[in-house]
Design a protein around this motif. Structure first.
Motif, PDB file in Angstrom:
ATOM      1  N   ALA A   1       0.941  -1.153  -0.002  1.00  0.00           N
ATOM      2  CA  ALA A   1       0.100  -0.127   0.131  1.00  0.00           C
ATOM      3  C   ALA A   1       0.942   1.244  -0.001  1.00  0.00           C
ATOM      4  O   ALA A   1       0.632   2.167  -0.702  1.00  0.00           O
TER       5      ALA A   1
ATOM      6  N   LEU B   1      -6.223  -3.415   2.550  1.00  0.00           N
ATOM      7  CA  LEU B   1      -5.401  -2.726   1.421  1.00  0.00           C
ATOM      8  C   LEU B   1      -6.234  -1.484   1.002  1.00  0.00           C
ATOM      9  O   LEU B   1      -5.430  -0.587   0.947  1.00  0.00           O
TER      10      LEU B   1
ATOM     11  N   GLN C   1      -5.818   1.038   3.536  1.00  0.00           N
ATOM     12  CA  GLN C   1      -4.366   1.577   3.726  1.00  0.00           C
ATOM     13  C   GLN C   1      -4.127   2.511   2.491  1.00  0.00           C
ATOM     14  O   GLN C   1      -3.628   3.646   2.541  1.00  0.00           O
ATOM     15  N   LEU C   2      -4.720   2.190   1.135  1.00  0.00           N
ATOM     16  CA  LEU C   2      -4.686   3.055   0.072  1.00  0.00           C
ATOM     17  C   LEU C   2      -5.466   4.375   0.057  1.00  0.00           C
ATOM     18  O   LEU C   2      -5.315   5.406  -0.540  1.00  0.00           O
TER      19      LEU C   2
END
Length: 448
Positions: free
Chosen positions: A59, A113, A116-117
């Motif tokens: 990420a 994920l 996190q992005l």
């Protein structure tokens, strides 16, 4: 009205049930150890993907590449690559040359994920080595993440190498199987072997002491039945031996009265030669009766086994013969501890050495010790014994003609009593002719 049947209740503690229970417990123990291994050491042996820190790393790289100009992205992707995985920036999805799968959408850890992005709608695809066709090389782990400008970042891994290797995990599983099997087998065999060992020890004890107490009846059903049968046989043998001994001793005792009357009547015989022959026959019969009484009422057989110095016992017997004027040579260790009945063994050895003196000459005694038994050799330089008589001489009251006759004073019970004593100790007594001349008596006694 028919009587109600009452079936015999099957015993619970049987060998068959113990074997089945041991197998079942071994399997359950293996499953428990495997579950415990997975629970406590799973993160170390093969941690889940979200616990490896790899998603956070992917990420972070993706965010950096997404935030720079397109012309800088290939250089940043190359810089982000390491020995664990490679990173590539791709203008189009087709440039990745990935296999066609039904559902490439990555699900495990996708929510983390995307968080996190910072892009809840980001497209994420995941591929495994098994997705590649068998005839197409290059199978690997791969992750495709779409950037905000619809370009892609591909992360490739040749294999999942974090944690332990597959052969290491299999080795641990095999070790757990062996450990569980060993633990269960140890417990089961201790339960089964303990009564068997007591059974064997009781049988050996009865072999050397017919007055030994009965064996405790413990263990699985089959072993208890065997112990009960052995105890019953032991009681019957003891009863038979006692009855036979009392009967033969009584017969020998009752024969004294007519012998005494024969001697009294012999006093009135005027023929001196006939009177002398009669008295010789009476004396011989009296000697046989006395020997028989001594044999049947052998107090040494009631002697309890004890530890004593066998070498010292042989030295004492040899010295006693030397004091009586008979030279007997001795060769052996100065000290050897043996567990047995010293009075009975001494009497047997005295009989054997006395035979060597009377019938052989140049008697000698040897003591030889081995790991599992001890041997006593009694040697002489007499005529020996023919092979066909070597077993017959152990028959009570049997005497060889020639070298062993009634003039020597023997009645044929010495070898019988000696062998009985040796057999009661679990040993053997054998006779062999020596190569040049003479007889070798070999007494072998086991070491407990």
């Amino acid at each position: 009205m028919k009587p109600k049947r009452t079936g015999t209740r099957r015993p619970r503690d049987t060998l068959a049930r113990w074997i089945a229970l041991t197998t079942l417990v071994a399997m359950l123990t293996l499953l428990a150890l495997n579950a415990l291994f997975s629970l406590l050491a799973g993160a170390w042996a093969r941690p889940p993907l979200m616990e490896t820190g790899l998603i956070e790393k992917i990420a972070a790289i993706t965010r950096i590449i997404d935030s720079v100009a397109p012309e800088q992205r290939p250089a940043i992707a190359r810089a982000a690559s390491d020995r664990l995985f490679s990173t590539q920036w791709l203008q189009h999805h087709e440039d990745a040359r990935l296999p066609v799968v039904d559902d490439p959408e990555y699900s495990d850890g996708a929510t983390l994920l995307r968080q996190q992005l910072g892009r809840p709608d980001a497209r994420i695809e995941g591929y495994e080595p098994s997705d590649w066709p068998a005839d197409q090389p290059g199978g690997r782990y791969a992750a495709m993440i779409e950037l905000s400008d619809h370009s892609w970042v591909m992360f490739s891994l040749p294999a999942r190498s974090w944690g332990l290797e597959e052969w290491e995990r299999n080795l641990i599983i095999i070790a757990l199987i062996l450990l569980s099997a060993f633990i269960v087998a140890l417990v089961a065999t201790r339960h089964l072997a303990a009564p068997l060992e007591r059974f064997a020890e009781g049988a050996r004890r009865f072999g050397v002491d017919h007055q030994a107490p009965p064996i405790p009846v413990v263990g699985p059903y089959e072993i208890r039945q065997a112990i009960l049968a052995f105890n019953a046989m032991q009681a019957q043998l003891k009863h038979f031996i006692e009855d036979r001994t009392q009967m033969l001793a009584a017969i020998s005792h009752d024969l004294r009265a007519p012998l005494t009357r024969m001697r009294l009547r012999g006093e009135f015989i005027e023929d001196t030669e006939q009177q002398s022959r009669l008295f010789r026959d009476v004396d011989e019969m009296q000697a046989m009766i006395n020997s028989a009484l001594e044999f049947f009422r052998d107090d040494a057989r009631l002697e309890h086994p004890t530890a004593f110095d066998l070498a010292e016992l042989l030295h004492t017997v040899v010295d006693d013969f030397k004091d009586a004027g008979s030279e007997v040579a001795f060769d052996g260790a100065p000290r050897f501890v043996y567990t047995g009945r010293p009075i009975g063994l001494k009497r047997a050895l005295v009989n054997l050495i006395d035979n060597a003196i009377k019938y052989g000459g140049e008697p000698s005694v040897q003591l030889k010790a081995w790991d599992d038994h001890v041997e006593i050799h009694i040697l002489d330089r007499g005529p020996g014994i023919a092979p066909e008589f070597r077993e017959q001489v152990f028959t009570p009251f049997f005497r060889l003609e020639g070298s062993r006759n009634k003039n020597t004073g023997g009645v044929g019970l010495g070898l019988s009593a000696a062998r009985a004593t040796v057999l009661e100790h679990g040993g053997t007594l054998a006779l062999d002719n020596r190569r040049d001349s003479g007889l070798q008596v070999r007494v072998s006694l086991p070491l407990n």
